[in-house]
Motif scaffolding. Structure first.
Motif, PDB file in Angstrom:
ATOM      1  N   ARG A  28       0.988  -1.254  -0.059  1.00  0.00           N
ATOM      2  CA  ARG A  28      -0.207   0.178  -0.006  1.00  0.00           C
ATOM      3  C   ARG A  28       0.938   1.235   0.034  1.00  0.00           C
ATOM      4  O   ARG A  28       1.882   1.170   0.488  1.00  0.00           O
TER       5      ARG A  28
ATOM      6  N   HIS B  82     -12.320 -11.206   3.714  1.00  0.00           N
ATOM      7  CA  HIS B  82     -11.392 -11.190   4.786  1.00  0.00           C
ATOM      8  C   HIS B  82     -11.873 -10.241   5.686  1.00  0.00           C
ATOM      9  O   HIS B  82     -12.440  -9.077   5.457  1.00  0.00           O
TER      10      HIS B  82
ATOM     11  N   GLU C 270     -10.274  -7.417   7.958  1.00  0.00           N
ATOM     12  CA  GLU C 270      -9.167  -6.650   7.981  1.00  0.00           C
ATOM     13  C   GLU C 270      -8.014  -6.944   9.084  1.00  0.00           C
ATOM     14  O   GLU C 270      -8.280  -6.843  10.299  1.00  0.00           O
TER      15      GLU C 270
ATOM     16  N   HIS D  68     -14.794  -7.939   3.870  1.00  0.00           N
ATOM     17  CA  HIS D  68     -14.817  -7.354   2.616  1.00  0.00           C
ATOM     18  C   HIS D  68     -14.080  -8.178   1.645  1.00  0.00           C
ATOM     19  O   HIS D  68     -13.367  -8.883   2.055  1.00  0.00           O
TER      20      HIS D  68
HETATM   21 FE   FE2 Z   1      -8.591  -5.730   3.249  1.00  0.00          FE
END
Ligand code: FE2
Length: 275
Positions: A35, A58, A60, A253
């Motif tokens: 990220r 999953h 987070e 999500h």
């Molecule tokens: Fe995620």
């Protein structure tokens, strides 16, 4: 979902999270996705893995002892096609699995799970789990990463020598089911995402997750987990300026494949150490 709130930029999103909602920040430490920070340490790009690859459901950072309770996504630019962020209600998944594979669920609930991953020092952007150990743990040297791992109860070994040396880390036993204050049980883990997706040149997914006693997960049961999750999937196509506000303890999500220059940003909030 918040829609039609005149949010245009990443800074607008950061302001919403920090000042309008007043949520305490959760720094992104311990995750496996590559990220990039966009606004301070508050807003990040979402997983930068290739767009044609879906990201499975999953919770987070449920594969780590520290995870955010709240999760927000902001659509800066939708893709040309696809790219939804599907969600599901995890207590619903728990209930259904409990009725069709009760022994599998009971074992996970009783023994918990452990996750194991091999990582290089630097990030490897081509891999969905390619975040290097420097970025994952916010450290620079082997000594520092070992200190962090020790503090958090991980086991580890170094594989190979010199500059090519890789780290194989295994988490402490973590919960696979979260029980809310109201007694709701949520299928709070990363099992399916790991089992089906932690594959790259150094990792074989079905060995990256195990029950608390070290045994591998039952293949048939894991296939059923995937089917149940698909039945609970809800996906709303993104529009520019949308914000999706997720209770990370109760909802999973994922990301659908997409074309075009989709850009969805994330912010994590409210740290928890309850695993
Ligand atoms: Fe995620």
């Amino acid at each position: 979902m918040l829609r039609s709130f005149a949010l245009k930029t990443a800074q607008d999103f950061a302001t919403l999270v920090e000042y309008s909602l007043g949520l305490p920040n959760f720094p992104y430490v311990g995750g496996n996705a590559v990220r990039t920070a966009v606004v301070g340490d508050r807003v990040f790009t979402t997983n930068e893995s290739p767009p044609e690859k879906p990201i499975p459901f999953h919770h987070e950072l449920a594969q780590t002892p520290r995870f955010p309770r709240r999760l927000l996504f902001f659509c800066e630019r939708p893709g040309d096609s696809g790219g939804e962020t599907p969600v599901l209600y995890s207590p619903g998944v728990y209930e259904e699995l409990k009725s069709i594979v009760p022994e599998f669920v009971d074992k996970l609930e009783k023994e918990g799970v452990r996750y194991s991953r091999v990582m290089t020092k630097e990030d490897r952007a081509h891999s969905a789990i390619g975040r290097g150990w420097k970025g994952t743990f916010g450290v620079k040297t082997k000594e520092e990463v070992e200190r962090v791992l020790r503090e958090r109860g991980y086991e580890w070994e170094w594989v190979g020598e010199g500059e090519d040396c890789r780290l194989r880390e295994t988490s402490p036993v973590l919960k696979a089911v979260y029980v809310g204050k109201d007694g709701r049980k949520s299928f709070f883990n990363q099992l399916f995402a790991v089992w089906g997706g932690w594959r790259d040149e150094f990792n074989e997914p079905q060995k990256c997750v195990m029950a608390g006693d070290g045994s591998l997960l039952d293949t048939k049961a894991m296939e059923l987990v995937g089917e149940v999750m698909q039945r609970h999937r809800v996906a709303v196509p993104w529009q520019q300026g949308d914000v999706l506000y997720i209770d990370n303890m109760m909802a999973q999500h994922s990301r659908a494949p997409f074309t075009g220059r989709r850009r969805v940003l994330a912010s994590l909030a409210c740290e928890s150490l309850e695993q």
